[in-house]
Design a protein around this motif. Sequence first.
Motif, PDB file in Angstrom:
ATOM      1  N   MET A 129       0.816  -1.223   0.000  1.00 27.03           N
ATOM      2  CA  MET A 129       0.000   0.000   0.000  1.00 27.03           C
ATOM      3  C   MET A 129       0.851   1.275   0.000  1.00 27.03           C
ATOM      4  N   GLY A 130       2.176   1.111   0.029  1.00 27.61           N
ATOM      5  CA  GLY A 130       3.063   2.272   0.017  1.00 27.61           C
ATOM      6  C   GLY A 130       3.022   3.081   1.297  1.00 27.61           C
ATOM      7  N   LEU A 131       2.790   2.405   2.449  1.00 25.48           N
ATOM      8  CA  LEU A 131       2.669   3.111   3.727  1.00 25.48           C
ATOM      9  C   LEU A 131       3.907   2.970   4.608  1.00 25.48           C
ATOM     10  N   ILE A 132       4.907   2.234   4.148  1.00 20.93           N
ATOM     11  CA  ILE A 132       6.123   2.086   4.940  1.00 20.93           C
ATOM     12  C   ILE A 132       6.812   3.444   5.094  1.00 20.93           C
ATOM     13  N   GLY A 133       7.137   3.800   6.323  1.00 25.63           N
ATOM     14  CA  GLY A 133       7.806   5.072   6.585  1.00 25.63           C
ATOM     15  C   GLY A 133       6.876   6.266   6.598  1.00 25.63           C
ATOM     16  N   LYS A 134       5.550   6.038   6.562  1.00 23.52           N
ATOM     17  CA  LYS A 134       4.577   7.130   6.530  1.00 23.52           C
ATOM     18  C   LYS A 134       3.861   7.246   7.881  1.00 23.52           C
ATOM     19  N   LEU A 135       3.758   8.467   8.394  1.00 26.70           N
ATOM     20  CA  LEU A 135       3.108   8.675   9.682  1.00 26.70           C
ATOM     21  C   LEU A 135       1.620   8.320   9.632  1.00 26.70           C
ATOM     22  N   HIS A 136       0.956   8.644   8.526  1.00 29.11           N
ATOM     23  CA  HIS A 136      -0.477   8.338   8.456  1.00 29.11           C
ATOM     24  C   HIS A 136      -0.726   6.836   8.440  1.00 29.11           C
ATOM     25  N   GLY A 137       0.247   6.067   7.982  1.00 25.64           N
ATOM     26  CA  GLY A 137       0.124   4.615   8.049  1.00 25.64           C
ATOM     27  C   GLY A 137       0.130   4.127   9.489  1.00 25.64           C
ATOM     28  N   MET A 138       1.003   4.714  10.318  1.00 30.08           N
ATOM     29  CA  MET A 138       1.052   4.354  11.729  1.00 30.08           C
ATOM     30  C   MET A 138      -0.224   4.773  12.449  1.00 30.08           C
ATOM     31  N   ILE A 139      -0.784   5.914  12.049  1.00 30.77           N
ATOM     32  CA  ILE A 139      -2.025   6.383  12.671  1.00 30.77           C
ATOM     33  C   ILE A 139      -3.163   5.403  12.377  1.00 30.77           C
ATOM     34  N   LEU A 140      -3.264   4.961  11.125  1.00 32.64           N
ATOM     35  CA  LEU A 140      -4.296   3.993  10.759  1.00 32.64           C
ATOM     36  C   LEU A 140      -4.108   2.680  11.509  1.00 32.64           C
ATOM     37  N   TYR A 141      -2.847   2.267  11.651  1.00 27.77           N
ATOM     38  CA  TYR A 141      -2.576   1.002  12.356  1.00 27.77           C
ATOM     39  C   TYR A 141      -3.026   1.085  13.813  1.00 27.77           C
ATOM     40  N   TYR A 142      -2.592   2.127  14.523  1.00 25.46           N
ATOM     41  CA  TYR A 142      -2.922   2.237  15.942  1.00 25.46           C
ATOM     42  C   TYR A 142      -4.421   2.451  16.156  1.00 25.46           C
ATOM     43  N   ALA A 143      -5.044   3.234  15.276  1.00 28.29           N
ATOM     44  CA  ALA A 143      -6.481   3.462  15.406  1.00 28.29           C
ATOM     45  C   ALA A 143      -7.252   2.149  15.304  1.00 28.29           C
ATOM     46  N   GLY A 144      -6.781   1.245  14.442  1.00 25.24           N
ATOM     47  CA  GLY A 144      -7.427  -0.055  14.306  1.00 25.24           C
ATOM     48  C   GLY A 144      -7.019  -1.034  15.395  1.00 25.24           C
ATOM     49  N   TYR A 212       9.574  -1.279  12.716  1.00 21.04           N
ATOM     50  CA  TYR A 212       9.362  -2.040  11.484  1.00 21.04           C
ATOM     51  C   TYR A 212       8.588  -1.241  10.435  1.00 21.04           C
ATOM     52  N   LEU A 213       7.516  -0.573  10.858  1.00 24.20           N
ATOM     53  CA  LEU A 213       6.640   0.082   9.893  1.00 24.20           C
ATOM     54  C   LEU A 213       7.144   1.454   9.462  1.00 24.20           C
ATOM     55  N   LEU A 214       7.949   2.100  10.316  1.00 23.69           N
ATOM     56  CA  LEU A 214       8.569   3.365   9.930  1.00 23.69           C
ATOM     57  C   LEU A 214      10.029   3.168   9.537  1.00 23.69           C
ATOM     58  N   GLN A 215      10.479   1.919   9.631  1.00 23.32           N
ATOM     59  CA  GLN A 215      11.854   1.547   9.289  1.00 23.32           C
ATOM     60  C   GLN A 215      12.884   2.085  10.283  1.00 23.32           C
ATOM     61  N   GLY A 216      12.450   2.760  11.347  1.00 22.21           N
ATOM     62  CA  GLY A 216      13.314   3.156  12.445  1.00 22.21           C
ATOM     63  C   GLY A 216      14.392   4.172  12.108  1.00 22.21           C
ATOM     64  N   THR A 217      14.370   4.731  10.927  1.00 13.23           N
ATOM     65  CA  THR A 217      15.405   5.697  10.544  1.00 13.23           C
ATOM     66  C   THR A 217      14.763   6.885   9.850  1.00 13.23           C
ATOM     67  N   GLY A 218      15.566   7.927   9.617  1.00 10.50           N
ATOM     68  CA  GLY A 218      15.080   9.073   8.853  1.00 10.50           C
ATOM     69  C   GLY A 218      14.195   9.981   9.666  1.00 10.50           C
ATOM     70  N   ALA A 219      13.455  10.828   8.963  1.00  8.15           N
ATOM     71  CA  ALA A 219      12.644  11.859   9.611  1.00  8.15           C
ATOM     72  C   ALA A 219      11.386  11.306  10.259  1.00  8.15           C
ATOM     73  N   ALA A 220      11.051  10.041  10.008  1.00  8.88           N
ATOM     74  CA  ALA A 220       9.813   9.473  10.525  1.00  8.88           C
ATOM     75  C   ALA A 220      10.003   8.753  11.862  1.00  8.88           C
ATOM     76  N   ARG A 221      11.169   8.880  12.486  1.00  5.30           N
ATOM     77  CA  ARG A 221      11.402   8.187  13.752  1.00  5.30           C
ATOM     78  C   ARG A 221      10.540   8.750  14.873  1.00  5.30           C
ATOM     79  N   THR A 222      10.134   7.883  15.790  1.00 12.75           N
ATOM     80  CA  THR A 222       9.435   8.314  17.002  1.00 12.75           C
ATOM     81  C   THR A 222      10.443   8.427  18.137  1.00 12.75           C
ATOM     82  N   ILE A 223      10.007   8.986  19.257  1.00 15.18           N
ATOM     83  CA  ILE A 223      10.926   9.230  20.374  1.00 15.18           C
ATOM     84  C   ILE A 223      11.423   7.918  20.973  1.00 15.18           C
TER      85      ILE A 223
END
Length: 274
Positions: A129-144, A212-223
């Motif tokens: 779905m092209g959601l790897i490394g995308k914040l909105h992908g993580m939002i959809l995952y957690y919301a579900g 895994y879903l944000l790939q743990g690197t780059g600008a999409a890292r969480t705290i």
Amino acid sequence: MRRVMSTAKHGFLFVFVLITLLPLYSVLINSVKLPSDIIRTPFRITVPTLENFKHVFNPQNDILRMYMNSITITGSSLVFILILAPMAGYYIARNKSRWSSFLLILFMTGIMIPDEVTIIPLVDMFVKMGLIGKLHGMILYYAGARLAVSIFLNMKFISTIPQELEESAVMDGASQFRIFWQVLYPLLLPCTATLIVFVGMNIWNDFLMPLYLLQGTGAARTITVGIFSAIGDYSGNWGEIFAWVVAASAPILILFLTAQRFFIDGLTAGAVKG
């Protein structure tokens, strides 16, 4: 005999609190110590240093972006959950049909499935779905993923609210939509605060899924993934690791202390019906 039992109970509670606070004490004192001091005296207070926090808040680590990513993911996921979960919980609590029973079993099944079991299919789905490394992908995952337990808590809380309140609103000419949002939803404040703390803390502290879903690197890292940056291939700077843990835990700890009264009320509200 009663005095002995009371003394034993207070002694047990004291030991339990001591064991619970020991990790927090260890993290706090070791976050302001040099690695050599941590190894020699892990539980002793020494001359404090702020070098570990200077490294954590170094502009190169971009910790402010990590905070913003974590806040965006946690806050947006909670918005979806706090809108959908009360409505689903209300339907299940007030309708005693086969369909509502099926939904309850379905959501209970969702609570039982651990996140680790879903990693491989989730990563495969996110890639397609092209959601790897995308914040909105993580939002959809957690919301579900956190919706099931949120619906269950709302259902149990709503079942304790007398239906006479809704019947009175119906007699006054209120629609079902207005009854839910203007009569029932304000009464869900303890449950809502519980979800904000309980689910919000779970989302904020999650490390595995963002890795895994944000790939743990780059600008999409969480705290929480930022802690990973202090760990090398063969060793880690424990002072910096503890400082990262303090930086990651501080916001959610403040949230819990602020809403702890509502948190306790929300957890116990569904224990007794009537």
